[in-house]
Design a protein around this motif. Structure first.
Motif, PDB file in Angstrom:
ATOM      1  N   LYS A  17       1.526  53.039  18.486  1.00  0.00           N
ATOM      2  CA  LYS A  17       2.030  54.234  17.800  1.00  0.00           C
ATOM      3  C   LYS A  17       2.639  55.205  18.800  1.00  0.00           C
ATOM      4  CE  LYS A  17       0.779  57.782  14.450  1.00  0.00           C
ATOM      5  NZ  LYS A  17      -0.282  58.329  13.571  1.00  0.00           N
ATOM      6  N   ILE A  18       1.938  55.521  19.862  1.00  0.00           N
ATOM      7  CA  ILE A  18       2.529  56.202  21.017  1.00  0.00           C
ATOM      8  C   ILE A  18       2.332  55.248  22.184  1.00  0.00           C
ATOM      9  CG2 ILE A  18       2.424  58.173  22.586  1.00  0.00           C
ATOM     10  CD1 ILE A  18       3.531  58.883  19.876  1.00  0.00           C
ATOM     11  N   HIS A  19       3.403  54.650  22.629  1.00  0.00           N
ATOM     12  CA  HIS A  19       3.301  53.604  23.645  1.00  0.00           C
ATOM     13  C   HIS A  19       3.356  54.202  25.056  1.00  0.00           C
ATOM     14  CE1 HIS A  19       3.583  49.118  24.116  1.00  0.00           C
ATOM     15  NE2 HIS A  19       3.852  49.511  25.354  1.00  0.00           N
ATOM     16  N   VAL A  20       4.359  55.070  25.311  1.00  0.00           N
ATOM     17  CA  VAL A  20       4.457  55.736  26.614  1.00  0.00           C
ATOM     18  C   VAL A  20       4.812  57.206  26.406  1.00  0.00           C
ATOM     19  CG1 VAL A  20       5.146  53.663  27.881  1.00  0.00           C
ATOM     20  CG2 VAL A  20       6.898  55.171  26.925  1.00  0.00           C
ATOM     21  N   VAL A  21       4.502  57.993  27.421  1.00  0.00           N
ATOM     22  CA  VAL A  21       4.825  59.420  27.430  1.00  0.00           C
ATOM     23  C   VAL A  21       5.570  59.730  28.715  1.00  0.00           C
ATOM     24  CG1 VAL A  21       3.912  61.768  27.450  1.00  0.00           C
ATOM     25  CG2 VAL A  21       2.812  60.016  26.046  1.00  0.00           C
ATOM     26  N   ILE A  22       6.686  60.460  28.598  1.00  0.00           N
ATOM     27  CA  ILE A  22       7.465  60.895  29.759  1.00  0.00           C
ATOM     28  C   ILE A  22       7.365  62.416  29.854  1.00  0.00           C
ATOM     29  CG2 ILE A  22       9.773  61.042  30.778  1.00  0.00           C
ATOM     30  CD1 ILE A  22      10.437  58.422  29.332  1.00  0.00           C
ATOM     31  N   SER A  23       7.066  62.907  31.047  1.00  0.00           N
ATOM     32  CA  SER A  23       6.975  64.352  31.266  1.00  0.00           C
ATOM     33  C   SER A  23       7.785  64.716  32.502  1.00  0.00           C
ATOM     34  CB  SER A  23       5.511  64.782  31.454  1.00  0.00           C
ATOM     35  OG  SER A  23       4.992  64.246  32.658  1.00  0.00           O
ATOM     36  N   CYS A  24       8.000  66.009  32.695  1.00  0.00           N
ATOM     37  CA  CYS A  24       8.722  66.499  33.868  1.00  0.00           C
ATOM     38  C   CYS A  24       7.876  67.564  34.547  1.00  0.00           C
ATOM     39  CB  CYS A  24      10.079  67.071  33.468  1.00  0.00           C
ATOM     40  SG  CYS A  24      11.129  67.506  34.885  1.00  0.00           S
ATOM     41  N   LYS A  25       7.628  67.378  35.846  1.00  0.00           N
ATOM     42  CA  LYS A  25       6.820  68.318  36.610  1.00  0.00           C
ATOM     43  C   LYS A  25       7.437  68.501  37.985  1.00  0.00           C
ATOM     44  CE  LYS A  25       2.100  69.256  38.191  1.00  0.00           C
ATOM     45  NZ  LYS A  25       0.705  68.752  38.261  1.00  0.00           N
ATOM     46  N   ASP A  26       7.647  69.771  38.372  1.00  0.00           N
ATOM     47  CA  ASP A  26       8.244  70.097  39.678  1.00  0.00           C
ATOM     48  C   ASP A  26       9.590  69.405  39.875  1.00  0.00           C
ATOM     49  OD1 ASP A  26       5.975  71.617  40.305  1.00  0.00           O
ATOM     50  OD2 ASP A  26       4.934  69.876  41.128  1.00  0.00           O
ATOM     51  N   GLY A  27      10.355  69.332  38.779  1.00  0.00           N
ATOM     52  CA  GLY A  27      11.691  68.747  38.873  1.00  0.00           C
ATOM     53  C   GLY A  27      11.717  67.236  38.932  1.00  0.00           C
ATOM     54  N   LYS A  28      10.576  66.568  38.721  1.00  0.00           N
ATOM     55  CA  LYS A  28      10.518  65.115  38.770  1.00  0.00           C
ATOM     56  C   LYS A  28      10.006  64.569  37.435  1.00  0.00           C
ATOM     57  CE  LYS A  28       9.742  64.790  43.761  1.00  0.00           C
ATOM     58  NZ  LYS A  28       8.847  64.281  44.832  1.00  0.00           N
ATOM     59  N   TYR A  29      10.660  63.517  36.959  1.00  0.00           N
ATOM     60  CA  TYR A  29      10.228  62.887  35.728  1.00  0.00           C
ATOM     61  C   TYR A  29       9.146  61.847  36.024  1.00  0.00           C
ATOM     62  CZ  TYR A  29      13.799  65.143  32.963  1.00  0.00           C
ATOM     63  OH  TYR A  29      14.554  66.080  32.319  1.00  0.00           O
ATOM     64  N   ARG A  30       8.152  61.792  35.131  1.00  0.00           N
ATOM     65  CA  ARG A  30       7.036  60.860  35.290  1.00  0.00           C
ATOM     66  C   ARG A  30       6.793  60.148  33.965  1.00  0.00           C
ATOM     67  NH1 ARG A  30       1.954  63.983  36.842  1.00  0.00           N
ATOM     68  NH2 ARG A  30       2.426  64.935  34.826  1.00  0.00           N
ATOM     69  N   ILE A  31       6.246  58.947  34.064  1.00  0.00           N
ATOM     70  CA  ILE A  31       5.959  58.165  32.864  1.00  0.00           C
ATOM     71  C   ILE A  31       4.529  57.643  32.932  1.00  0.00           C
ATOM     72  CG2 ILE A  31       6.854  56.023  33.893  1.00  0.00           C
ATOM     73  CD1 ILE A  31       7.807  55.257  31.052  1.00  0.00           C
ATOM     74  N   ALA A  32       3.889  57.586  31.781  1.00  0.00           N
ATOM     75  CA  ALA A  32       2.534  57.035  31.700  1.00  0.00           C
ATOM     76  C   ALA A  32       2.422  56.150  30.473  1.00  0.00           C
ATOM     77  CB  ALA A  32       1.485  58.148  31.639  1.00  0.00           C
ATOM     78  N   ASP A  33       1.781  55.016  30.642  1.00  0.00           N
ATOM     79  CA  ASP A  33       1.416  54.185  29.498  1.00  0.00           C
ATOM     80  C   ASP A  33       0.279  54.897  28.760  1.00  0.00           C
ATOM     81  OD1 ASP A  33       1.407  51.129  28.369  1.00  0.00           O
ATOM     82  OD2 ASP A  33      -0.608  52.001  28.392  1.00  0.00           O
ATOM     83  N   TYR A  34       0.438  55.068  27.445  1.00  0.00           N
ATOM     84  CA  TYR A  34      -0.532  55.854  26.672  1.00  0.00           C
ATOM     85  C   TYR A  34      -1.630  54.947  26.126  1.00  0.00           C
ATOM     86  CZ  TYR A  34      -1.790  60.120  24.118  1.00  0.00           C
ATOM     87  OH  TYR A  34      -2.422  61.260  23.662  1.00  0.00           O
ATOM     88  N   ASP A  35      -2.182  54.133  27.042  1.00  0.00           N
ATOM     89  CA  ASP A  35      -3.239  53.177  26.682  1.00  0.00           C
ATOM     90  C   ASP A  35      -2.772  52.272  25.543  1.00  0.00           C
ATOM     91  OD1 ASP A  35      -5.658  51.944  27.060  1.00  0.00           O
ATOM     92  OD2 ASP A  35      -6.818  53.370  25.872  1.00  0.00           O
ATOM     93  N   SER A  36      -1.540  51.746  25.698  1.00  0.00           N
ATOM     94  CA  SER A  36      -0.964  50.890  24.657  1.00  0.00           C
ATOM     95  C   SER A  36      -1.676  49.545  24.597  1.00  0.00           C
ATOM     96  CB  SER A  36       0.527  50.672  24.939  1.00  0.00           C
ATOM     97  OG  SER A  36       0.700  49.916  26.121  1.00  0.00           O
ATOM     98  N   THR A  37      -1.500  48.866  23.469  1.00  0.00           N
ATOM     99  CA  THR A  37      -2.156  47.563  23.277  1.00  0.00           C
ATOM    100  C   THR A  37      -1.545  46.480  24.161  1.00  0.00           C
ATOM    101  OG1 THR A  37      -2.658  48.119  20.980  1.00  0.00           O
ATOM    102  CG2 THR A  37      -2.732  45.793  21.577  1.00  0.00           C
ATOM    103  N   ASN A  38      -0.207  46.483  24.279  1.00  0.00           N
ATOM    104  CA  ASN A  38       0.476  45.382  24.972  1.00  0.00           C
ATOM    105  C   ASN A  38       1.119  45.775  26.292  1.00  0.00           C
ATOM    106  OD1 ASN A  38      -0.015  43.292  22.986  1.00  0.00           O
ATOM    107  ND2 ASN A  38       1.320  44.496  21.641  1.00  0.00           N
ATOM    108  N   GLY A  39       0.869  46.996  26.764  1.00  0.00           N
ATOM    109  CA  GLY A  39       1.236  47.354  28.125  1.00  0.00           C
ATOM    110  C   GLY A  39       2.679  47.766  28.357  1.00  0.00           C
ATOM    111  N   THR A  40       2.913  48.311  29.573  1.00  0.00           N
ATOM    112  CA  THR A  40       4.223  48.810  29.992  1.00  0.00           C
ATOM    113  C   THR A  40       4.474  48.388  31.432  1.00  0.00           C
ATOM    114  OG1 THR A  40       3.930  50.751  28.571  1.00  0.00           O
ATOM    115  CG2 THR A  40       5.658  50.866  30.257  1.00  0.00           C
ATOM    116  N   ARG A  41       5.712  48.009  31.714  1.00  0.00           N
ATOM    117  CA  ARG A  41       6.106  47.691  33.087  1.00  0.00           C
ATOM    118  C   ARG A  41       7.287  48.568  33.497  1.00  0.00           C
ATOM    119  NH1 ARG A  41       4.242  42.649  35.050  1.00  0.00           N
ATOM    120  NH2 ARG A  41       3.145  41.414  33.453  1.00  0.00           N
ATOM    121  N   ILE A  42       7.305  48.957  34.776  1.00  0.00           N
ATOM    122  CA  ILE A  42       8.438  49.674  35.367  1.00  0.00           C
ATOM    123  C   ILE A  42       8.980  48.805  36.494  1.00  0.00           C
ATOM    124  CG2 ILE A  42       9.220  51.732  36.601  1.00  0.00           C
ATOM    125  CD1 ILE A  42       8.481  52.307  33.754  1.00  0.00           C
TER     126      ILE A  42
END
Length: 249
Positions: free
Chosen positions: A192-217
Motif C-alpha cells: 500500500k505504501i511501498h517506499v517513501v522519498i523525503s528531502c533533508k538538507d538539500g538531499k533526497y532520500r528513499i526508504a523502503d516502508y517495510d514492503s512485502t516484496n522489497g525495494t532495490r536501488i
C-alpha cells in the motif's frame, strides 16, 4: 577559401566581445547567430557507464546528459563553449566534453521543454544568451553575468520517470504504493505504501516502508525503514517487477 572551425569560433568570440562593448558600429546578435550556425561547438556532459558494454574497441550504452546552468533570474540555459580556452579549469575537471555542430545544440535546446535557451561561454566576461522566445524586458544590468556551475537550492528539482511519464517531486514526503500514493501502482505485489522519498538538507532520500516484496536501488536491496541517499540517474526497482529512474537537478 573556406574558413576552418578554429577561424570561425575565434571570429565568433571577437563578435561577442564587440557586441558586449556596444561599439559605434554595432554587432547584431543575429550576425553572431548566423556565424554560429557554421561552427562546431563544445558541450559539457555528465557521463554514465552503468549500462555500458565493451565490444572490442567500441563502448556501447554510455549515457550522456548535458549540464544546465542558471542565470540570476533562474532561467535554465544550456552552456555552450566556442573553444576549450573558454572553459574554466575547475569546471573542466567535472565533465566530459564533446564537440558537435551548433545545429545539434539548437535542436536539443528547442526539443527540451525545461530549457529557456543557451548561453555561449557562460563563465567568461564576454558571454551571450540566446533565448528560445522573447521574455519580459530586462532591467539595466552589467554586461557580465554570473552563472552558477552548481546550484545548491534547499530542495533541488527532482522527478521520477515511470512508464515514460514524469512525476515531479514538488513536496515531500513523496510516496509510491498500491493506492493513495504520489505514484499509484495498482498491483498486488506492490505494498500500500511501498517506499517513501523525503528531502533533508538539500538531499533526497528513499526508504523502503517495510514492503512485502522489497525495494532495490541500482540493484542493491534496501533495508526496511532505513533511508538511503538518492542521486541523479539512480534506478528504483520495486518487488523486482517495476522499475523507475530518478532525476535530480
Amino acid at each position: 577559401m573556406a574558413k576552418n572551425n578554429m577561424e570561425i569560433v575565434y571570429q565568433i568570440e571577437d563578435m561577442i566581445k564587440k557586441y558586449n562593448k556596444k561599439p559605434e558600429k554595432k554587432i547584431r546578435k543575429k550576425d553572431i547567430v548566423d556565424m554560429l550556425q557554421k561552427a562546431d561547438i563544445i558541450l559539457a556532459m555528465r557521463t554514465g557507464f552503468d549500462e555500458a558494454e565493451i565490444f572490442g574497441e567500441i563502448i556501447e550504452g554510455v549515457s550522456l546528459k548535458p549540464d544546465i546552468v542558471k542565470d540570476g533570474g533562474r532561467a535554465r540555459l544550456l552552456p555552450v563553449f566556442t573553444s576549450y580556452e573558454q572553459i574554466p579549469r575547475d569546471y573542466m575537471d567535472s565533465f566530459s566534453f564533446i564537440k558537435v555542430p551548433a545545429s545539434y545544440a539548437y535542436t536539443f535546446m528547442n526539443d527540451c521543454d525545461d530549457l529557456n535557451g543557451m548561453v555561449l561561454n557562460p563563465f567568461t566576461e564576454y558571454n551571450l544568451e540566446l533565448r528560445k522566445k522573447r521574455t519580459a524586458p530586462k532591467s539595466q544590468v552589467s554586461a557580465t553575468k554570473h552563472y552558477k556551475k552548481d546550484v545548491a537550492d534547499t530542495e533541488p528539482e527532482a522527478m521520477i520517470i515511470y512508464n515514460n511519464k514524469k512525476y515531479p517531486i514538488k513536496k515531500t514526503p513523496f510516496t509510491i504504493g498500491r493506492e493513495n500514493a504520489s505514484i499509484d501502482i495498482p498491483e498486488t505485489y506492490i505494498s500500500k505504501i511501498h517506499v517513501v522519498i523525503s528531502c533533508k538538507d538539500g538531499k533526497y532520500r528513499i526508504a523502503d516502508y517495510d514492503s512485502t516484496n522489497g525495494t532495490r536501488i541500482n540493484g542493491t536491496q534496501l533495508r526496511p525503514k532505513v533511508y538511503y541517499e538518492l542521486r541523479d540517474g539512480y534506478r528504483i526497482e520495486l518487488a523486482e517487477k517495476e522499475e523507475m529512474v530518478v532525476y535530480i537537478n
